[in-house]
Design an enzyme around this catalytic site. Sequence first.
Site, short mmCIF file in Angstrom:
data_model
loop_
_atom_site.label_atom_id
_atom_site.label_comp_id
_atom_site.label_asym_id
_atom_site.label_seq_id
_atom_site.Cartn_x
_atom_site.Cartn_y
_atom_site.Cartn_z
N ASP A 263 0.57 -1.02 -0.12
CA ASP A 263 0.21 -0.51 -0.31
C ASP A 263 1.46 0.93 0.20
O ASP A 263 1.99 1.64 0.79
CB ASP A 263 -0.88 0.09 1.21
N HIS B 105 -3.40 4.10 7.13
CA HIS B 105 -2.30 3.81 6.11
C HIS B 105 -1.13 4.27 6.23
O HIS B 105 -0.70 4.97 6.89
CB HIS B 105 -2.99 4.30 4.67
#
Lengths: 561, 561
Positions: A205, A377
């Site tokens: 990610d 994130h």
Amino acid sequence: MSHPHPELGPPPPLPAGALRIVPLGGLGEIGRNMTVFEYDGRLLIIDCGVLFPEEEQPGVDLILPDFDHIRDRLDDVEALVLTHGHEDHIGAVPFLLRERPDIPLVGSRLTLALVSAKLGEHRIKPELVQVAEGERHRFGVFDCEFFAVNHSIPDALAVGVRTPGGSLLHTGDFKMDQLPLDGRLTDLAGFARFGDEGVDLLLSDSTNAEVPGFVTHERDISGVIDKVFGQAGQRIIVACFASHIHRVQQVLDAAQEHGRKVAFVGRSMVRNMNIARDLGYLRVPGGLLVDVKELDAMAPNEAVLISTGSQGEPMSALTRMANRDHQIRIEPGDTVVLASSLIPGNENSVNRVINGLTRWGAKVVHKGNALVHVSGHAPAGELLYVLNMVRPRNFMPVHGEWRHLRAHAQLATLTGVPEKRVVIAEDGVVVDLVDGKASIVGAIPAGYVYVDGASVGDVTESALKDRRILGEEGFISVIVAVDSSSGKLVGEPQIHTRGSGIDVDAYDEVVPKIQDALERAAADGINDVAQLRQLVRRSMGRWVNETYRRRPMIVPVVLEV
Amino acid sequence: MSHPHPELGPPPPLPAGALRIVPLGGLGEIGRNMTVFEYDGRLLIIDCGVLFPEEEQPGVDLILPDFDHIRDRLDDVEALVLTHGHEDHIGAVPFLLRERPDIPLVGSRLTLALVSAKLGEHRIKPELVQVAEGERHRFGVFDCEFFAVNHSIPDALAVGVRTPGGSLLHTGDFKMDQLPLDGRLTDLAGFARFGDEGVDLLLSDSTNAEVPGFVTHERDISGVIDKVFGQAGQRIIVACFASHIHRVQQVLDAAQEHGRKVAFVGRSMVRNMNIARDLGYLRVPGGLLVDVKELDAMAPNEAVLISTGSQGEPMSALTRMANRDHQIRIEPGDTVVLASSLIPGNENSVNRVINGLTRWGAKVVHKGNALVHVSGHAPAGELLYVLNMVRPRNFMPVHGEWRHLRAHAQLATLTGVPEKRVVIAEDGVVVDLVDGKASIVGAIPAGYVYVDGASVGDVTESALKDRRILGEEGFISVIVAVDSSSGKLVGEPQIHTRGSGIDVDAYDEVVPKIQDALERAAADGINDVAQLRQLVRRSMGRWVNETYRRRPMIVPVVLEV
């Protein structure tokens, strides 16, 4: 490190023993995450999400990955693994399952509950395979191991995939809060074990790869929310994502603590919180929840609303409150908390909502002035941990725009992944893992597929281009009736316009010019409708441009009567 | 503190001896700053700027203040004082001077040079009154004193106005860098002296009222730019505002230091830098500047471009470079510096530019990852200094959206201005200063006036609403010819569509429905064109909505033949 190859051709056939990776979405953009893995003619898909449109895609509801690459091979798909329940990972599942409804959906308990609810609305009953962290499941040639990851929705998973052609680890979306609210850590130890075994390719990610350092603990928000509740004299309205169960839990806890009642507002908020509560992901003390209608009868300092609309969506309850267009009227002293990120592209609408609420006297608490949101994130500091733990032979940054992919690639090389083993791909770029080496071998079409209203794919780039012109300049339509044999004008040209800002009376000036042009054409024996249309378009277009310096769309219509 | 009064009526006549303040722009928005002061039938205007449109105003080039309030009284205007040369303070001057060209324009040397260049493009030769800090000039009943202020353009001024009806201080845009590059400080001592005398009303810049603390020194950027130049191996491209002379100076200095040549790119950049150089605001070492064409022949590590386009404007050189649609081709190793703020609303376009540049291999330095910009507006810490120095009897926050005005009002009350002496007005809200007390007495229309192409004001809210619908959904136009006496359909209905995303063949399904409806109408003896149009619209609209769940604009045309 690879650079973009706009000249990439179609990929060669997959060599025997090789593993192919085809990202259909999420690389070069934030959203519609979907990657297809192929080994020996069999396919595994990880995630199938939607992208939300920007102002460049006017009128579009959703953007899907282009399924064309796998459309003829849907029967080869062993499973669709869903890493977690966010829209950009599960939103396109109903559209894929329309084409083959029995693709097995693999995911955690919460993820499957959320995708099932969504499929229910589309009247699709899926085949579900529930999995959990620590488990290993085989789907044909794909031997999958699941790892817990911490994210802004509970029950998210990373996926390790072992195939005879090589092994890979796909992190899904994750961060590494070391004191998560539910105690469920990202399984870095599991990543390390998998790394010890040898990971040929890490897909990780990249959303926050440009952000230095580490995430703030989600639990640090609790103190801030508690303080806001302590200071609020009137109503409290909290807007956040309908999937952010932990955030909602913190608000429920604060409400309980401060003796307030809570109502949920917004269809997706009500639906998701019911699911989360039924499955035990949300703890709701008895008597805490009330219906929004009951709040009206309560004193403002006893009421909390939890609502969607944190992105300033035009039809959301919060936006309508800001515009005084909602049963709940903002009064001086009310407190509104925007407990969510600001998704790029929504700045203007959120700013308008903040100004609207402020105008009516509300105090607005948002991430710009208080710690009421932390990202889901991993930033650079945490991404380095994962790279160092997994020590992949090849690295492919995923989930991000170019700026994020490049920043993540840079981090990978800093941890020692050789530059030529770092593959920056875009959507549609085909990567083959052959003899332990990943490289770009070609590209397939992976454009946007637009959902507008009830239909998928019939709004094309050309329709969007027309919309952009119409939206900027409006149109002028000129209707002339001509005699079908002589080509001579019958009656007066009719002019209709919308959005051009040119008053109906102004056209008196141009009508004679159009008539002139048509008369001259008739005299020259021109009676071809296409030619006459072109003539009308040019006469009108030239006049508008010279007189107003504008370029509305000119729509000439020639009727033969 | 006052709350918005949507029910405000027109203001009463101005009482004798009172001073009236009418903001025509800049209150409730960032841009088109313009305030009208009235005493004893005479008018003084401070600033006359434009607002740049957002996506809510599609196709609009500029937004002007509505001059209607003063249109019949232009001969009463003693002067238009321009505080500095930014577009949001001078951009609407040509449009006001079209209505009365000899309104005296009052401003500093640089401000007048910039506005004159702009007026030259409109073929207007203005009456100029050059002033400087420390000077006092009388314009009719308005006795004006000018104070130096530090801002992101040189030679900015604040204005003190003494009238028999009271005195006021208007800060214009300002910040208080205590080590400004040109040594020209905001004249806080002057503010204090004026305050000692007694200031009835302070109008002060609210743009950064929500930002805590103090500005970073502009000169701190020099070190960062120097470091960027030191590390850059290839070309350097710096994008910044065409008015930011100090920023450009820093780039020129760095280029000289590192032995590079500089070319300016972009019409406004070239024009403004010529003016600044001629007037001595920009020091350019001999031989440093080259033409952009000469750069091609030079080694990349000898070249610097200074360009506009820092906001991702679609037609700017920088955006075209990001799209590989410019003679300058971005190559791996190039460095691009976005040395400017990110104006709210431009996030998406700037993000697209950063991604485009990154995709081609450029390193992009921007305020998100390096100190390459500091704001031109005073944050809360500095605003408090001004409030404490001036100690105004009344306070009116200006230049800001609601969130900024409220935050600034809050600061004022914290410094001791009584709550009821803090007036939060919006554009068009009329404030009278009577016997030393400022209060809201009414409102006049102060809506947006749109410039689109060559014309002003003929694009209305209704045209913009049509553009928004057309831009989201496109249109379908249905043209039917009917016999003028019988109302009977002649030939087939013709259908034209743009942007609806509904294929031409699909209409075969709806054409018979429309024919049916018209036949039934003819049988009922209906031959009124308006009624027939309504019938056609309804048949088509219902079909589209039921079949596609969309709502394009339906444009029915009935031709009588």
